[in-house]
Design a protein around this motif. Structure first.
Motif, short mmCIF file in Angstrom:
data_model
loop_
_atom_site.label_atom_id
_atom_site.label_comp_id
_atom_site.label_asym_id
_atom_site.label_seq_id
_atom_site.Cartn_x
_atom_site.Cartn_y
_atom_site.Cartn_z
N ALA A 26 -31.04 10.91 8.11
CA ALA A 26 -31.36 9.89 8.80
C ALA A 26 -31.06 8.60 8.55
CB ALA A 26 -32.96 9.84 8.73
N LEU A 27 -30.87 7.99 7.29
CA LEU A 27 -30.34 7.08 6.74
C LEU A 27 -28.93 6.77 7.35
CD1 LEU A 27 -31.49 6.34 3.50
CD2 LEU A 27 -31.74 4.54 5.00
N ILE A 32 -24.78 4.78 10.95
CA ILE A 32 -23.53 4.94 11.76
C ILE A 32 -23.94 4.25 13.11
CG2 ILE A 32 -22.55 6.56 13.30
CD1 ILE A 32 -22.44 8.43 10.77
N GLY A 33 -25.00 4.10 13.68
CA GLY A 33 -25.54 3.62 14.82
C GLY A 33 -25.63 2.19 14.88
N LEU A 70 -35.09 11.48 13.47
CA LEU A 70 -34.92 12.13 12.09
C LEU A 70 -35.91 11.46 11.24
CD1 LEU A 70 -31.21 13.10 12.17
CD2 LEU A 70 -33.02 14.73 12.45
N ALA A 71 -36.10 10.14 11.12
CA ALA A 71 -36.62 9.72 10.00
C ALA A 71 -38.31 10.00 10.26
CB ALA A 71 -36.33 8.17 10.06
N MET A 88 -39.57 9.86 0.96
CA MET A 88 -40.42 9.22 2.21
C MET A 88 -39.66 7.91 2.03
SD MET A 88 -43.77 10.59 1.27
CE MET A 88 -44.77 9.89 3.03
N VAL A 89 -39.41 7.18 0.97
CA VAL A 89 -38.81 5.67 1.03
C VAL A 89 -37.66 5.77 1.76
CG1 VAL A 89 -38.20 3.66 -0.41
CG2 VAL A 89 -39.99 5.10 -1.22
N GLY A 90 -36.89 6.54 1.74
CA GLY A 90 -35.65 6.64 2.56
C GLY A 90 -35.95 6.72 4.00
N ALA A 91 -36.94 7.48 4.23
CA ALA A 91 -37.12 7.48 5.59
C ALA A 91 -37.72 6.43 6.26
CB ALA A 91 -38.17 9.01 5.69
#
Length: 127
Positions: A26-27, A32-33, A70-71, A88-91
């Motif tokens: 998700a990151l 990329i977005g 995704l996140a 969870m922190v990355g999401a």
């Protein structure tokens, strides 16, 4: 297996990998977005001459939306809390990153419409 089951298994890491992989995905998609959105804004401003700014803007919005989805899906299906290794922190970081990509794409699309002269009048402009 239904599409909802496939997304749930993917977000839990069953297809992609363990814990943090879904959040890292998700990151990456959100980043990329943001890059695509920045390039689209540069195209509208005339700093980058290759490509179409409208297509880049729509791509940034789509990729940012996918990264955000995704996140959110990863957050909804992960167990434990922050610091447990489940990503969870990355999401949580990936959600605003995807939303930033959507915002940059939206802004580039609005600027490209205004540059082409096809812009609709703003609300309250009196036209």
């Amino acid at each position: 297996m239904s599409a909802a089951d496939v997304l749930t298994v993917a977000a839990e890491g069953g297809v992609i990998g363990d814990g943090r992989t879904g959040a890292n995905l998700a990151l990456g998609v959100g980043l990329i977005g943001v890059i695509i959105g920045r390039l689209a804004l540069a195209r509208v401003a005339g700093r980058v001459g290759t490509g179409n700014a409208r297509i880049g803007a729509m791509a940034a919005m789509a990729v940012g939306l996918v990264g955000t989805a995704l996140a959110v899906l990863h957050l909804a299906t992960s167990s434990g809390g922050p610091g447990t290794g489940n990503g969870m922190v990355g999401a949580v970081v990936a959600i605003p990153l995807g939303l930033i990509a959507v915002g940059m794409g939206w802004r580039a699309l609005a600027r490209s419409r205004a540059a082409e002269g096809n812009a609709e009048p703003a609300l309250g402009s009196g036209r």
